[in-house]
Design an enzyme around this catalytic site. Sequence first.
Site, PDB file in Angstrom:
ATOM      1  N   LYS A   1      -3.237  -1.613  -3.063  1.00 50.34           N
ATOM      2  CA  LYS A   1      -1.432  -1.144  -2.373  1.00 50.34           C
ATOM      3  C   LYS A   1      -0.739  -1.650  -3.704  1.00 50.34           C
ATOM      4  CE  LYS A   1       0.479  -3.718   0.668  1.00 50.34           C
ATOM      5  NZ  LYS A   1       1.467  -4.147   0.677  1.00 50.34           N
TER       6      LYS A   1
ATOM      7  N   ARG B   1       3.115   0.691  -7.729  1.00 48.93           N
ATOM      8  CA  ARG B   1       3.870   0.359  -9.259  1.00 48.93           C
ATOM      9  C   ARG B   1       3.969   1.878  -9.707  1.00 48.93           C
ATOM     10  NH1 ARG B   1       2.909  -4.530  -7.395  1.00 48.93           N
ATOM     11  NH2 ARG B   1       3.550  -6.370  -8.378  1.00 48.93           N
TER      12      ARG B   1
ATOM     13  N   GLY C   1       7.915  -4.857   1.254  1.00 51.06           N
ATOM     14  CA  GLY C   1       8.851  -5.935   1.058  1.00 51.06           C
ATOM     15  C   GLY C   1       8.237  -5.141  -0.307  1.00 51.06           C
TER      16      GLY C   1
ATOM     17  N   SER D   1       6.306 -15.117  -6.774  1.00 54.00           N
ATOM     18  CA  SER D   1       6.240 -14.048  -6.872  1.00 54.00           C
ATOM     19  C   SER D   1       6.361 -12.904  -7.953  1.00 54.00           C
ATOM     20  CB  SER D   1       7.700 -14.176  -5.772  1.00 54.00           C
ATOM     21  OG  SER D   1       8.046 -13.013  -5.073  1.00 54.00           O
TER      22      SER D   1
ATOM     23  N   GLN E   1       6.654  -9.872  -6.535  1.00 56.49           N
ATOM     24  CA  GLN E   1       7.982  -8.664  -6.528  1.00 56.49           C
ATOM     25  C   GLN E   1       9.135  -9.662  -7.410  1.00 56.49           C
ATOM     26  OE1 GLN E   1       8.052  -9.230  -2.403  1.00 56.49           O
ATOM     27  NE2 GLN E   1       6.248  -7.808  -2.164  1.00 56.49           N
TER      28      GLN E   1
ATOM     29  N   ASP F   1      -2.540 -13.257  -0.294  1.00 61.99           N
ATOM     30  CA  ASP F   1      -2.382 -12.523   0.905  1.00 61.99           C
ATOM     31  C   ASP F   1      -3.335 -12.945   2.024  1.00 61.99           C
ATOM     32  OD1 ASP F   1       0.170 -10.889   0.531  1.00 61.99           O
ATOM     33  OD2 ASP F   1      -1.353  -9.179  -1.302  1.00 61.99           O
TER      34      ASP F   1
ATOM     35  N   LYS G   1       6.749 -13.344   4.926  1.00 59.11           N
ATOM     36  CA  LYS G   1       5.643 -12.415   4.518  1.00 59.11           C
ATOM     37  C   LYS G   1       6.208 -11.153   5.754  1.00 59.11           C
ATOM     38  CE  LYS G   1       3.664 -13.443   1.185  1.00 59.11           C
ATOM     39  NZ  LYS G   1       4.368 -12.569  -0.492  1.00 59.11           N
TER      40      LYS G   1
ATOM     41  N   ARG H   1       3.494 -16.222   8.712  1.00 54.26           N
ATOM     42  CA  ARG H   1       1.720 -16.106   8.683  1.00 54.26           C
ATOM     43  C   ARG H   1       0.903 -17.586   8.819  1.00 54.26           C
ATOM     44  NH1 ARG H   1       0.909 -11.678   4.324  1.00 54.26           N
ATOM     45  NH2 ARG H   1       0.664  -9.669   4.987  1.00 54.26           N
TER      46      ARG H   1
ATOM     47  N   ARG I   1      -2.078  -8.150   8.324  1.00 52.68           N
ATOM     48  CA  ARG I   1      -3.340  -9.094   7.879  1.00 52.68           C
ATOM     49  C   ARG I   1      -3.962  -9.920   8.620  1.00 52.68           C
ATOM     50  NH1 ARG I   1      -3.979  -7.174   2.664  1.00 52.68           N
ATOM     51  NH2 ARG I   1      -2.418  -6.278   1.783  1.00 52.68           N
TER      52      ARG I   1
HETATM   53  C1  S3P Z   1       2.816  -7.888  -4.112  1.00 48.63           C
HETATM   54  C2  S3P Z   1       3.286  -9.526  -4.329  1.00 48.63           C
HETATM   55  C3  S3P Z   1       2.837 -10.187  -3.677  1.00 48.63           C
HETATM   56  C4  S3P Z   1       2.400 -10.059  -2.212  1.00 48.63           C
HETATM   57  C5  S3P Z   1       2.824  -8.170  -2.064  1.00 48.63           C
HETATM   58  C6  S3P Z   1       2.714  -7.496  -2.955  1.00 48.63           C
HETATM   59  C7  S3P Z   1       3.266  -7.202  -5.454  1.00 48.63           C
HETATM   60  O1  S3P Z   1       4.194 -10.658  -3.238  1.00 48.63           O
HETATM   61  O2  S3P Z   1       2.276 -10.832  -0.814  1.00 48.63           O
HETATM   62  O3  S3P Z   1       1.751  -7.808  -0.691  1.00 48.63           O
HETATM   63  O4  S3P Z   1       2.988  -5.262  -4.985  1.00 48.63           O
HETATM   64  O5  S3P Z   1       3.914  -7.204  -5.864  1.00 48.63           O
HETATM   65  P1  S3P Z   1       4.862 -11.565  -3.638  1.00 48.63           P
HETATM   66  O6  S3P Z   1       5.016 -11.641  -4.801  1.00 48.63           O
HETATM   67  O7  S3P Z   1       6.626 -11.753  -3.299  1.00 48.63           O
HETATM   68  O8  S3P Z   1       4.341 -12.817  -3.446  1.00 48.63           O
END
Ligand code: S3P
Length: 413
Positions: free
Chosen positions: A19, A24, A87, A158, A160, A303, A330, A334, A376
């Site tokens: 994913k 990306r 997210g 993180s 993200q 995750d 999340k 969770r 999940r």
């Molecule tokens: C992800 C980063 C994680 C993960 C999410 C996907 C990503 O989140 O939990 O399912 O693709 O960068 P965080 O970076 O906020 O921890």
Amino acid sequence: MKIGSRKEFSGEFRIPGDKSITHRAIMFNAAARGEALITGALLGEDCLSTAACMRALGARVDIEGGSVRVRGTEEFCDAQLYCGNSGTTMRLLMGLVAGRAINAEFTGDPSLSNRPMERVASPLRALGAEITTTDGKPPVRVHAAPLTGTKVDTKVASAQVKSAILLAALGADGETTVTEPLKSRDHTERMLAAMGADIWQKGTSVHVRKSRLHAVDVEVPADISSAAYFMALGALRGETLCKNVGVNPTRTGILQVFDRMNVRYRLENERTVCGEPVADIRVYRSDLRSVSLSREIMPLLIDELPLIAVLCAYADGESVITGAEELKVKESDRIAATASMIRAMGGDCTPTADGFIIRGKRSLAGGAIDSCKDHRIAMSGAVGLAASERGGEIKDADCVNISFPGFYEMLGE
Ligand code: S3P
């Protein structure tokens, strides 16, 4: 959705694409010069949200069978961006859009509308971005503004947040450095480097300078976070082989947990594909023992924690998981959802402020589980029920389509 009890569960599995890498590959190619083909892409709902947003920004994204063809654009147009449940889509795009000096409004479904966005907006403002959130949450608005590189220390580990800053920095004058408290997954850094960005890593810091991207074809490996459900079933009930799985060291915390829980497994056919390490993972039925996990390992398995909690519920002894408060923000809370799921099938799990205490029982009765509309939780619950005495039922089971279309069919339901 009913899940039957299995005394034996064995087989070879072709797990859907990663994913994080699919998001990306679509997003970055859509922001690059040229055209790219993404094979093995995950066509789950979250990645389709990214595809729709990139079309709204002016790129061409066509689904061709199991592949995605992307024709990028270096000039985005102003857009309304609906990110669904994802997210990753919203947070990464906040950064990419801020670096492209356009105006955009971001919205999401009820779950995403409740998730924190200041963790991204605030560091982006340090680069000069003009961003508003709604009490820290979506809707989020990004207004065109020039950016200047700076040094950012993120508060949470993180990927993200880190990725959003790096993507904004591609359009910022000068150099940007992002330093994390612990290293999170590095798919962004690897892919941006392959696309010609001026980016380099040193410890928990990443440096990037203003760069243009060129399109690259990507072969997406299977997602270890999805393979983990079938790896766990091998450990509990038989022998499973998951083919072509991404084993980037920033994602393989689950294998460290397997080592510590006495799960027998083997990596076969190890290789590198498009700059990402890949292997086949074979897991054998094992006598599980309890484990204690703390903050340092969390980014490497964030995750997988609901699933790890299920494994702990079947292990010998008491397991203690701490430093996992990120789980509260999340797709569902969770910590609460995992504890309820384990209790509903007869396990003993106490939620804490930053994790769980789980007293393993080796055998669980089964029962009715609420997924809380979180993919999940649904899939971890399905594994727990398949290994239980009587099996059971999952409420709002369809949410697995977010990351793993075909999950129940692969499980044999
Ligand atoms: C992800 C980063 C994680 C993960 C999410 C996907 C990503 O989140 O939990 O399912 O693709 O960068 P965080 O970076 O906020 O921890």
